[in-house]
Design a protein around this motif. Sequence first.
Motif, mmCIF file in Angstrom:
data_model
loop_
_atom_site.group_PDB
_atom_site.id
_atom_site.type_symbol
_atom_site.label_atom_id
_atom_site.label_comp_id
_atom_site.label_asym_id
_atom_site.label_seq_id
_atom_site.Cartn_x
_atom_site.Cartn_y
_atom_site.Cartn_z
ATOM 1 N N MET A 140 0.848 -1.188 0.000
ATOM 2 C CA MET A 140 0.000 0.000 0.000
ATOM 3 C C MET A 140 0.890 1.247 0.000
ATOM 4 O O MET A 140 1.760 1.401 0.847
ATOM 5 C CB MET A 140 -0.909 0.011 1.236
ATOM 6 N N ASP A 141 0.669 2.135 -0.995
ATOM 7 C CA ASP A 141 1.511 3.324 -1.077
ATOM 8 C C ASP A 141 0.983 4.417 -0.148
ATOM 9 O O ASP A 141 -0.044 4.271 0.510
ATOM 10 C CB ASP A 141 1.605 3.833 -2.519
ATOM 11 N N VAL A 142 1.715 5.542 -0.112
ATOM 12 C CA VAL A 142 1.407 6.613 0.832
ATOM 13 C C VAL A 142 0.022 7.196 0.585
ATOM 14 O O VAL A 142 -0.730 7.474 1.530
ATOM 15 C CB VAL A 142 2.495 7.714 0.759
ATOM 16 N N GLN A 143 -0.357 7.390 -0.682
ATOM 17 C CA GLN A 143 -1.659 7.977 -1.000
ATOM 18 C C GLN A 143 -2.803 7.079 -0.539
ATOM 19 O O GLN A 143 -3.817 7.572 -0.029
ATOM 20 C CB GLN A 143 -1.770 8.250 -2.510
ATOM 21 N N GLU A 144 -2.670 5.778 -0.693
ATOM 22 C CA GLU A 144 -3.704 4.854 -0.232
ATOM 23 C C GLU A 144 -3.822 4.884 1.294
ATOM 24 O O GLU A 144 -4.920 4.791 1.850
ATOM 25 C CB GLU A 144 -3.392 3.442 -0.721
ATOM 26 N N ILE A 145 -2.674 5.016 1.964
ATOM 27 C CA ILE A 145 -2.688 5.102 3.431
ATOM 28 C C ILE A 145 -3.405 6.373 3.876
ATOM 29 O O ILE A 145 -4.191 6.363 4.827
ATOM 30 C CB ILE A 145 -1.246 5.063 3.975
ATOM 31 N N LYS A 146 -3.139 7.485 3.177
ATOM 32 C CA LYS A 146 -3.815 8.740 3.510
ATOM 33 C C LYS A 146 -5.326 8.602 3.384
ATOM 34 O O LYS A 146 -6.088 9.049 4.253
ATOM 35 C CB LYS A 146 -3.318 9.866 2.612
ATOM 36 N N GLN A 147 -5.773 7.993 2.304
ATOM 37 C CA GLN A 147 -7.208 7.826 2.102
ATOM 38 C C GLN A 147 -7.815 6.914 3.173
ATOM 39 O O GLN A 147 -8.910 7.173 3.665
ATOM 40 C CB GLN A 147 -7.464 7.243 0.707
ATOM 41 N N ARG A 148 -7.103 5.883 3.533
ATOM 42 C CA ARG A 148 -7.623 4.929 4.514
ATOM 43 C C ARG A 148 -7.767 5.548 5.896
ATOM 44 O O ARG A 148 -8.746 5.295 6.602
ATOM 45 C CB ARG A 148 -6.712 3.702 4.574
ATOM 46 N N PHE A 149 -6.805 6.386 6.268
ATOM 47 C CA PHE A 149 -6.804 6.937 7.632
ATOM 48 C C PHE A 149 -7.224 8.411 7.666
ATOM 49 O O PHE A 149 -7.112 9.055 8.707
ATOM 50 C CB PHE A 149 -5.416 6.769 8.258
ATOM 51 N N GLY A 150 -7.708 8.945 6.562
ATOM 52 C CA GLY A 150 -8.243 10.301 6.544
ATOM 53 C C GLY A 150 -7.203 11.383 6.724
ATOM 54 O O GLY A 150 -7.479 12.424 7.338
ATOM 55 N N ILE A 151 -6.006 11.170 6.197
ATOM 56 C CA ILE A 151 -4.932 12.159 6.304
ATOM 57 C C ILE A 151 -4.921 13.002 5.038
ATOM 58 O O ILE A 151 -4.876 12.471 3.924
ATOM 59 C CB ILE A 151 -3.566 11.480 6.512
ATOM 60 N N ILE A 152 -4.963 14.329 5.188
ATOM 61 C CA ILE A 152 -4.974 15.258 4.060
ATOM 62 C C ILE A 152 -3.666 16.026 4.029
ATOM 63 O O ILE A 152 -3.226 16.558 5.054
ATOM 64 C CB ILE A 152 -6.146 16.251 4.167
ATOM 65 N N GLY A 153 -3.043 16.088 2.850
ATOM 66 C CA GLY A 153 -1.828 16.879 2.708
ATOM 67 C C GLY A 153 -0.822 16.200 1.807
ATOM 68 O O GLY A 153 -0.775 14.967 1.722
ATOM 69 N N ASN A 154 -0.018 17.018 1.147
ATOM 70 C CA ASN A 154 1.022 16.504 0.245
ATOM 71 C C ASN A 154 2.411 16.985 0.643
ATOM 72 O O ASN A 154 3.355 16.842 -0.134
ATOM 73 C CB ASN A 154 0.733 16.932 -1.202
ATOM 74 N N ALA A 155 2.546 17.585 1.829
ATOM 75 C CA ALA A 155 3.852 18.078 2.267
ATOM 76 C C ALA A 155 4.839 16.916 2.378
ATOM 77 O O ALA A 155 4.484 15.818 2.814
ATOM 78 C CB ALA A 155 3.729 18.801 3.599
ATOM 79 N N GLU A 156 6.059 17.160 1.978
ATOM 80 C CA GLU A 156 7.087 16.113 1.988
ATOM 81 C C GLU A 156 7.320 15.568 3.395
ATOM 82 O O GLU A 156 7.500 14.363 3.579
ATOM 83 C CB GLU A 156 8.382 16.674 1.405
ATOM 84 N N VAL A 157 7.315 16.477 4.400
ATOM 85 C CA VAL A 157 7.562 16.023 5.770
ATOM 86 C C VAL A 157 6.423 15.133 6.270
ATOM 87 O O VAL A 157 6.646 14.200 7.056
ATOM 88 C CB VAL A 157 7.736 17.240 6.709
ATOM 89 N N LEU A 158 5.202 15.393 5.819
ATOM 90 C CA LEU A 158 4.071 14.554 6.202
ATOM 91 C C LEU A 158 4.196 13.173 5.576
ATOM 92 O O LEU A 158 3.979 12.143 6.246
ATOM 93 C CB LEU A 158 2.765 15.222 5.788
ATOM 94 N N ASN A 159 4.556 13.132 4.292
ATOM 95 C CA ASN A 159 4.734 11.850 3.614
ATOM 96 C C ASN A 159 5.848 11.034 4.263
ATOM 97 O O ASN A 159 5.736 9.808 4.408
ATOM 98 C CB ASN A 159 5.051 12.073 2.134
ATOM 99 N N ARG A 160 6.906 11.720 4.669
ATOM 100 C CA ARG A 160 8.034 11.012 5.309
ATOM 101 C C ARG A 160 7.609 10.427 6.653
ATOM 102 O O ARG A 160 7.999 9.308 7.000
ATOM 103 C CB ARG A 160 9.202 11.980 5.496
ATOM 104 N N ALA A 161 6.800 11.160 7.422
ATOM 105 C CA ALA A 161 6.320 10.652 8.709
ATOM 106 C C ALA A 161 5.472 9.397 8.521
ATOM 107 O O ALA A 161 5.567 8.434 9.304
ATOM 108 C CB ALA A 161 5.522 11.732 9.432
#
Length: 410
Positions: free
Chosen positions: A1-22
């Motif tokens: 599961m890539d980062v975008q799918e994880i965001k959708q699954r857990f309701g995380i909004i944002g494309n900031a690099e530091v957020l993706n790294r976390a």
Amino acid sequence: MDVQEIKQRFGIIGNAEVLNRAIEVAVQVAPTDLSVLITGESGTGKEAFPQIIHQFSSRKHGKYIAVNCGAIPEGTIDSELFGHEKGSFTGAMSDRKGYFEEADSGTIFLDEIGELPLSTQVRLLRVLEAGEFMKVGSSKVLKTNVRVVAATNVDIPVAIQEGKFREDLYYRLNTVPIRILPLRDRKEDIFLLFRKFAMDFAEKYRMPPIRLDEEAQNVLINFDWPGNVRQLKNITEQISIIEQNRMIDGNAMRGYLPVEASKLPALYNGIDQKTFANEREILYQVLFDMKRDVNDLKKLVHDLMVDGADRPEFHSDNAQIIRKIYQQEEEPTVPEPHNHPPTHYNEPINREDIQDTEEFVEESLSLEDKEIELIKKALNKHKGKRKYAAQELGISERTLYRKIKEYDIN
């Protein structure tokens, strides 16, 4: 599961690099049993990351329990976390399991870990190191197999220096750190979050979604958002309900944003970037300000005396009292009233009798200069030993070291 799918699954909004790294770090550490400490300001969305860690771990079929340590009273937190025996305290009518016993083979999320009392920190450290704990009122050692994920908005290293948090517990919890940046450092995500919240509230309240013109978008993005995502969500909900016009302009947007303290006029521009280490420095500043005010008052009174020299209502007695303010103790410049002939109001005052205020030399009122002077005196007194110099000054050794470095004191 890539980062975008994880965001959708857990309701995380944002494309900031530091957020993706976390998010990537949370997924990578999930299969292990390492403790994770999530840090960040209140309202940044830290609670989503323990769920990611739990769902991508081998414990995903076990229990996930989230505990807000700051919401539990100090007197009952040990009972809540570790359980208690019947009769162990007033009101303990039966045995009770604690969260660590309930979450066996699962994950426990300790939110606001910085609010834990020191006595509870000792118990938690034993759980992390040996997987053992005892119920309140019991001497029986129980075992638990729990993955601990903690979060805090407190600066833990500072809390350690102040004696409010155990250093050994910090290093045990901080095996894998995850830092969530505040919203003001993720400006590219602000408008994305606003649009998502606007659509959600439009669907919830069955009304058209609000939109922002260009000026309102700039106001939104340039605001500092001290309450982070939680504050943005609340303001979006307010606008969605209150505003009849669904197109929001800059003035309307500003009406919902609180005045930022950082943009208010500062009283002391010379010290707005410094902090007072203790009450002694505050007292010094108050004394310096008082002395400056007295000097300003002297100059003001002198100007009044000069301007009122030709005014009949400005009596000679008043003039003599004012002159005494500038009179040197060892050499009076204004003679006693009975040695003078009667003063005629229409006669000009001899300006040679008035001391020139331009010759008044004030000592330095700089707090920085006084700090340097005191630090040098303390270091000389204790022969360069910073520990004793810091005690003499009433500040911590760390603060003294910082000021020595800041002022370049040899």
